[in-house]
Design a protein around this motif. Structure first.
Motif, short mmCIF file in Angstrom:
data_model
loop_
_atom_site.label_atom_id
_atom_site.label_comp_id
_atom_site.label_asym_id
_atom_site.label_seq_id
_atom_site.Cartn_x
_atom_site.Cartn_y
_atom_site.Cartn_z
N ARG A 160 0.82 -1.22 0.00
CA ARG A 160 0.00 0.00 0.00
C ARG A 160 0.85 1.27 0.00
O ARG A 160 0.49 2.26 -0.62
CB ARG A 160 -0.91 -0.01 1.23
N ALA A 161 1.96 1.23 0.73
CA ALA A 161 2.76 2.45 0.88
C ALA A 161 4.19 2.09 1.26
O ALA A 161 4.46 1.02 1.83
CB ALA A 161 2.16 3.37 1.95
N VAL A 162 5.10 2.99 0.93
CA VAL A 162 6.48 2.93 1.40
C VAL A 162 6.77 4.25 2.09
O VAL A 162 6.25 5.30 1.70
CB VAL A 162 7.47 2.68 0.25
N GLY A 163 7.59 4.20 3.12
CA GLY A 163 7.84 5.44 3.85
C GLY A 163 8.94 5.28 4.87
O GLY A 163 9.79 4.37 4.78
N ALA A 164 8.92 6.16 5.86
CA ALA A 164 9.93 6.17 6.92
C ALA A 164 9.36 6.87 8.15
O ALA A 164 8.46 7.71 8.04
CB ALA A 164 11.21 6.87 6.46
N VAL A 165 9.90 6.51 9.30
CA VAL A 165 9.48 7.09 10.57
C VAL A 165 10.72 7.38 11.40
O VAL A 165 11.64 6.57 11.46
CB VAL A 165 8.54 6.15 11.35
N ALA A 166 10.74 8.54 12.05
CA ALA A 166 11.82 8.91 12.96
C ALA A 166 11.22 9.37 14.29
O ALA A 166 10.16 10.01 14.31
CB ALA A 166 12.69 10.02 12.37
N GLY A 167 11.88 9.03 15.37
CA GLY A 167 11.39 9.46 16.68
C GLY A 167 12.54 9.75 17.62
O GLY A 167 13.65 9.21 17.46
N ILE A 168 12.30 10.61 18.59
CA ILE A 168 13.32 10.94 19.58
C ILE A 168 12.69 11.02 20.96
O ILE A 168 11.59 11.55 21.13
CB ILE A 168 14.05 12.26 19.25
N THR A 169 13.37 10.43 21.93
CA THR A 169 12.98 10.51 23.34
C THR A 169 14.19 11.01 24.10
O THR A 169 15.29 10.45 23.98
CB THR A 169 12.56 9.14 23.87
N HIS A 170 14.00 12.07 24.89
CA HIS A 170 15.11 12.65 25.64
C HIS A 170 14.68 12.96 27.06
O HIS A 170 13.70 13.68 27.28
CB HIS A 170 15.62 13.92 24.96
N GLN A 171 15.41 12.39 28.01
CA GLN A 171 15.18 12.68 29.43
C GLN A 171 15.93 13.96 29.77
O GLN A 171 17.15 13.98 29.88
CB GLN A 171 15.68 11.52 30.28
N ILE A 172 15.18 15.07 29.92
CA ILE A 172 15.80 16.37 30.15
C ILE A 172 16.40 16.45 31.55
O ILE A 172 17.50 16.95 31.75
CB ILE A 172 14.76 17.48 29.95
N SER A 173 15.65 15.96 32.52
CA SER A 173 16.09 15.96 33.91
C SER A 173 15.61 14.67 34.55
O SER A 173 15.01 13.81 33.90
CB SER A 173 15.52 17.17 34.66
N ARG A 174 15.85 14.51 35.83
CA ARG A 174 15.42 13.29 36.51
C ARG A 174 13.91 13.11 36.43
O ARG A 174 13.41 12.00 36.37
CB ARG A 174 15.87 13.32 37.96
N ALA A 189 -2.55 4.08 -4.59
CA ALA A 189 -2.21 5.38 -5.18
C ALA A 189 -3.07 5.72 -6.38
O ALA A 189 -3.35 6.90 -6.64
CB ALA A 189 -0.74 5.39 -5.58
N ASP A 190 -3.52 4.69 -7.11
CA ASP A 190 -4.29 4.92 -8.33
C ASP A 190 -5.79 5.04 -8.09
O ASP A 190 -6.56 5.25 -9.04
CB ASP A 190 -4.03 3.78 -9.32
N SER A 191 -6.21 4.92 -6.84
CA SER A 191 -7.64 4.98 -6.53
C SER A 191 -8.23 6.34 -6.93
O SER A 191 -7.63 7.39 -6.65
CB SER A 191 -7.86 4.77 -5.03
N PRO A 192 -9.40 6.36 -7.56
CA PRO A 192 -10.06 7.64 -7.86
C PRO A 192 -10.37 8.46 -6.61
O PRO A 192 -10.42 9.69 -6.69
CB PRO A 192 -11.36 7.21 -8.56
N ILE A 193 -10.55 7.80 -5.48
CA ILE A 193 -10.78 8.53 -4.23
C ILE A 193 -9.54 9.33 -3.87
O ILE A 193 -9.63 10.50 -3.44
CB ILE A 193 -11.17 7.56 -3.11
N VAL A 194 -8.38 8.72 -4.03
CA VAL A 194 -7.12 9.41 -3.70
C VAL A 194 -6.81 10.48 -4.73
O VAL A 194 -6.47 11.62 -4.38
CB VAL A 194 -5.96 8.39 -3.60
N THR A 195 -6.92 10.16 -6.01
CA THR A 195 -6.53 11.12 -7.04
C THR A 195 -7.48 12.31 -7.14
O THR A 195 -7.07 13.40 -7.54
CB THR A 195 -6.44 10.42 -8.41
#
Length: 265
Positions: free
Chosen positions: A203-217, A235-241
């Protein structure tokens, strides 16, 4: 909002996948992190408009341990063998929000809210590289089969920062394709769109990025960004296009609070 609900339950999943809460003198305290924020998601698969909704996040770890390897689009799952196993697997839940034809702007039919139940397998190639397979069956709503193939790299800044990024391959069967991208003869007659009977597949190709950062305790920040490009019959669906877009973006930001379970900081 599917991912909002999914991440809202992630804290329970994190606890279930973590070591027992009972502590002894040799074991550092368990730290639970829970947070809330906001995110932008497409109104439905293939939409070109977005809605702002809540974003929840949660995870657990022992004091002195790194933030666990997780990615923004992981479903709610419980690993039966544990994160330290080379291969881990377990049950999985995802959720897909409803699509109202008013959201599309044409009488293409509604798709009800769907619970997607299935399983996942993680191949933990190294502490910083993971391959994940997910497969689920829709209960209600689209009633189809969906799957994801993901490969993620992790970059760590000590124990308190985790950045992940990786490609995605989204798959579905004919039932899912027909629910979101198909045009029946009756719908074609009502809307003027051409009849369209899509097949399952990628159905789709893509990518995902995420970040988690503990700022303090006690406090930290979590954010993610994702992109999927619809391909093939989707992608070729008339609903999408005619009413949507092949480009599907998502992004979110949340603040979280961390606290000990069993004894205070």
């Amino acid at each position: 909002m599917i991912r909002a609900f999914c991440l809202g339950l992630a804290a329970a999943s994190a606890l279930a996948a973590s070591p027992a809460l009972a502590q002894d003198d040799e074991e550092p305290p368990l730290i639970l992190s829970l947070g809330v924020g906001g995110q932008l998601l497409p109104d439905y698969p293939g939409a070109d408009e977005y809605s702002l909704g809540p974003l929840f996040t949660g995870f657990a770890r022992r004091r002195g341990a790194p933030i666990p390897f997780r990615t923004p689009d992981d479903g709610i799952g419980i690993g039966l063998l544990g994160r330290d196993s080379v291969v881990d697997f377990g049950p999985l839940l995802q959720f897909q929000g409803e699509r109202d034809e008013e959201d599309v702007g044409a009488a293409v039919g509604d798709v009800d809210f769907t619970v997607e139940a299935g399983a996942f397998v993680n191949f933990n190639i190294s502490p910083n590289f993971r391959i994940r397979l997910e497969g689920q069956k829709g209960i209600g709503g689209h009633e189809g089969l969906v799957g994801t193939v993901a490969a993620d790299f992790a970059v760590r800044g000590g124990n308190d920062t985790l950045f992940t990024i990786g490609p995605r391959l989204r798959l579905n069967d004919d039932d899912y394709a027909q629910a979101y991208f198909g045009v029946t003869p009756a719908v074609a007659l009502a809307t003027g769109l051409p009849a369209y009977d899509p097949d399952g597949g990628i159905r789709a190709v893509g990518a995902v990025a995420g970040i988690t950062h503990q700022i303090s305790r006690s406090f930290g920040v979590y954010g993610y960004a994702g992109y999927d490009r619809l391909v093939g019959d989707a992608a070729d669906s008339p609903i999408v296009t005619n009413f949507g877009s092949r480009d599907q973006f998502s992004a979110g930001l949340a603040l979280f609070v961390s606290f000990n379970i069993g004894n205070p900081f």
